[in-house]
Design a protein around this motif. Structure first.
Motif, short mmCIF file in Angstrom:
data_model
loop_
_atom_site.label_atom_id
_atom_site.label_comp_id
_atom_site.label_asym_id
_atom_site.label_seq_id
_atom_site.Cartn_x
_atom_site.Cartn_y
_atom_site.Cartn_z
N THR A 176 -4.51 -2.76 19.67
CA THR A 176 -3.29 -3.53 19.44
C THR A 176 -3.30 -4.15 18.04
O THR A 176 -4.34 -4.23 17.39
N TYR A 177 -2.14 -4.62 17.63
CA TYR A 177 -2.05 -5.29 16.34
C TYR A 177 -2.89 -6.56 16.34
O TYR A 177 -3.49 -6.91 15.32
N SER A 178 -2.96 -7.25 17.47
CA SER A 178 -3.79 -8.46 17.55
C SER A 178 -5.26 -8.12 17.34
O SER A 178 -5.99 -8.86 16.66
N GLN A 179 -5.72 -7.01 17.90
CA GLN A 179 -7.10 -6.57 17.67
C GLN A 179 -7.35 -6.28 16.20
O GLN A 179 -8.39 -6.64 15.65
N ILE A 180 -6.38 -5.61 15.57
CA ILE A 180 -6.52 -5.28 14.16
C ILE A 180 -6.59 -6.56 13.32
O ILE A 180 -7.42 -6.68 12.41
N ILE A 181 -5.73 -7.52 13.62
CA ILE A 181 -5.69 -8.77 12.87
C ILE A 181 -7.02 -9.51 12.98
O ILE A 181 -7.50 -10.11 12.02
N ARG A 182 -7.64 -9.46 14.16
CA ARG A 182 -8.88 -10.21 14.40
C ARG A 182 -10.14 -9.44 14.01
O ARG A 182 -11.22 -10.02 13.97
N SER A 183 -10.02 -8.16 13.74
CA SER A 183 -11.21 -7.33 13.52
C SER A 183 -11.89 -7.60 12.19
O SER A 183 -11.28 -7.42 11.12
N PRO A 184 -13.15 -8.00 12.18
CA PRO A 184 -13.87 -8.19 10.91
C PRO A 184 -14.09 -6.88 10.17
O PRO A 184 -14.19 -6.86 8.94
N VAL A 185 -14.19 -5.78 10.90
CA VAL A 185 -14.38 -4.47 10.28
C VAL A 185 -13.13 -4.06 9.50
O VAL A 185 -13.20 -3.60 8.36
N VAL A 186 -11.96 -4.25 10.12
CA VAL A 186 -10.71 -3.95 9.42
C VAL A 186 -10.55 -4.87 8.21
O VAL A 186 -10.16 -4.44 7.13
N ALA A 187 -10.86 -6.15 8.39
CA ALA A 187 -10.74 -7.11 7.29
C ALA A 187 -11.60 -6.72 6.10
O ALA A 187 -11.25 -6.97 4.94
N ARG A 188 -12.74 -6.11 6.37
CA ARG A 188 -13.65 -5.73 5.29
C ARG A 188 -13.26 -4.43 4.60
O ARG A 188 -13.32 -4.32 3.38
N PHE A 189 -12.84 -3.43 5.39
CA PHE A 189 -12.67 -2.09 4.84
C PHE A 189 -11.22 -1.62 4.70
O PHE A 189 -10.96 -0.63 4.03
N CYS A 190 -10.27 -2.30 5.33
CA CYS A 190 -8.85 -1.95 5.16
C CYS A 190 -8.00 -3.19 5.42
O CYS A 190 -7.21 -3.24 6.37
N PRO A 191 -8.16 -4.22 4.58
CA PRO A 191 -7.48 -5.50 4.85
C PRO A 191 -5.97 -5.42 4.88
O PRO A 191 -5.33 -6.21 5.58
N ILE A 192 -5.37 -4.47 4.15
CA ILE A 192 -3.91 -4.43 4.16
C ILE A 192 -3.36 -3.92 5.50
O ILE A 192 -2.20 -4.14 5.81
N LEU A 193 -4.20 -3.24 6.30
CA LEU A 193 -3.76 -2.86 7.63
C LEU A 193 -3.60 -4.11 8.51
O LEU A 193 -2.66 -4.21 9.31
N ALA A 194 -4.50 -5.07 8.34
CA ALA A 194 -4.36 -6.34 9.04
C ALA A 194 -3.14 -7.10 8.54
O ALA A 194 -2.40 -7.71 9.34
N GLU A 195 -2.90 -7.06 7.22
CA GLU A 195 -1.71 -7.72 6.67
C GLU A 195 -0.44 -7.12 7.26
O GLU A 195 0.49 -7.85 7.62
N ALA A 196 -0.39 -5.80 7.34
CA ALA A 196 0.79 -5.14 7.90
C ALA A 196 0.98 -5.51 9.37
O ALA A 196 2.10 -5.75 9.83
N SER A 197 -0.12 -5.59 10.11
CA SER A 197 -0.06 -5.91 11.53
C SER A 197 0.51 -7.30 11.77
O SER A 197 1.19 -7.55 12.77
N LYS A 198 0.25 -8.22 10.85
CA LYS A 198 0.77 -9.59 10.99
C LYS A 198 2.28 -9.66 10.86
O LYS A 198 2.90 -10.63 11.30
N THR A 199 2.89 -8.65 10.25
CA THR A 199 4.35 -8.66 10.05
C THR A 199 5.10 -8.01 11.20
O THR A 199 6.33 -7.99 11.19
N ILE A 200 4.39 -7.48 12.17
CA ILE A 200 5.03 -6.72 13.25
C ILE A 200 5.36 -7.64 14.41
O ILE A 200 4.48 -8.07 15.16
N GLY A 201 6.63 -7.97 14.55
CA GLY A 201 7.09 -8.75 15.69
C GLY A 201 6.45 -10.12 15.81
O GLY A 201 5.83 -10.65 14.88
N ALA A 202 6.61 -10.70 17.00
CA ALA A 202 5.99 -11.98 17.32
C ALA A 202 4.62 -11.72 17.95
O ALA A 202 4.20 -10.58 18.12
#
Length: 283
Positions: A76-102
């Protein structure tokens, strides 16, 4: 009233693939339901059969494997936002996930659903395109990988066969020498469908010369697209105000947006040029 819908709820991935093969072409996949439930509520589309894969926990993984991140289709987008692995290696995917809906949508919406749904306004899609991701598809016949930039064949259409299930997305890690950015322009700052969305990744060599660049846009064509002409223009160029201005003009000429209820063709061209100018100027 909505006609009766037959719901299949497989407990394992092999079972899901068997059901999908048996019901090939007749059943719609239900993951988080953030798109399908809207269709049902508005009566735009009412399937006769649904395969509910929400219970397949084996598709919820975020794995760090060599030079790629492997994200299960039900992440889920919430998992992506919270994932330290995503934050380290693809941070803009977490940024995009934060813009998706509520938050509610982020808790239910899945990356695999975003990809399979194929909306040209899908916020995560330009990130996957800019990172040259791969899509993993499975069926009872086996598993195959498809380059994300070759996945879509038209508006909400893809190379995925009727008996195939999207099981994972493989995203190359951002290297230390690369910089990336995500931009979204909508009617308001939150919970808006994008008018223009952009993902861009670049590697530089000194002094401020572009070695490689990947520019991807959504909401400006029937599918998410790569601005290949603009990329070619910038390849090997030393950054300067003149080069930035040329790139801005090229991307405005390259895209072919439409006017619709959310925005106009002219606005989308100008905003696309402005976003690229902002990114290049930041370098």
């Amino acid at each position: 009233m909505i006609s009766q819908i037959r719901v299949h709820s497989p407990r394992t991935l092999p079972n899901a693939l068997e059901v999908l093969q048996e019901r090939s072409g007749r059943a719609r996949i239900l993951a988080g339901g953030t798109d399908l439930m809207v269709y049902l509520n508005t009566r735009v589309y009412v399937p006769t059969e649904v395969i509910n894969i929400w219970g397949l926990d084996e598709l919820r993984h975020v794995r760090d494997e060599d030079d790629v991140l492997i994200l299960g289709a039900l992440v889920t987008y919430s998992q992506i936002i919270r994932s330290p692995v995503v934050a380290r290696f693809c941070p803009i995917l977490a940024e995009a996930s934060k813009t998706i809906g509520a938050v509610q949508v982020q808790n239910r919406g899945t990356l695999g659903g975003n990809v399979a749904n194929g909306s040209p306004a899908g916020d995560a899609l330009p990130v996957l395109s800019a990172f040259d991701a791969e899509v993993e598809l499975a069926s009872t016949r086996g598993t195959r990988r498809v380059a994300f930039n070759q996945f879509y064949t038209g508006y909400r259409q893809s190379v995925m066969e009727a008996d195939e299930l999207l099981t994972a997305i493989r995203v190359p890690k951002q290297r230390p020498d690369e910089r990336a950015a995500f931009y979204k322009v909508g009617t308001r700052r939150a919970q808006a469908i994008s008018k223009v969305v952009m993902g861009v990744k670049v590697s530089l060599v000194e002094p401020a010369t572009i070695e490689t660049i990947q520019i991807s846009l959504g909401s400006v064509a029937p599918t998410v697209i790569r601005a290949s002409e603009t990329e070619a223009l910038l390849q090997g160029k030393a950054l300067s105000p003149e080069v930035v201005d040329m790139a801005r003009s090229r991307i405005m000429d390259e895209i072919q947006p439409i006017s619709d209820i959310r925005s106009t063709e002219h606005y989308r061209r100008v905003v696309s040029g402005n976003l690229l100018e902002r990114f290049l100027s930041s370098l």
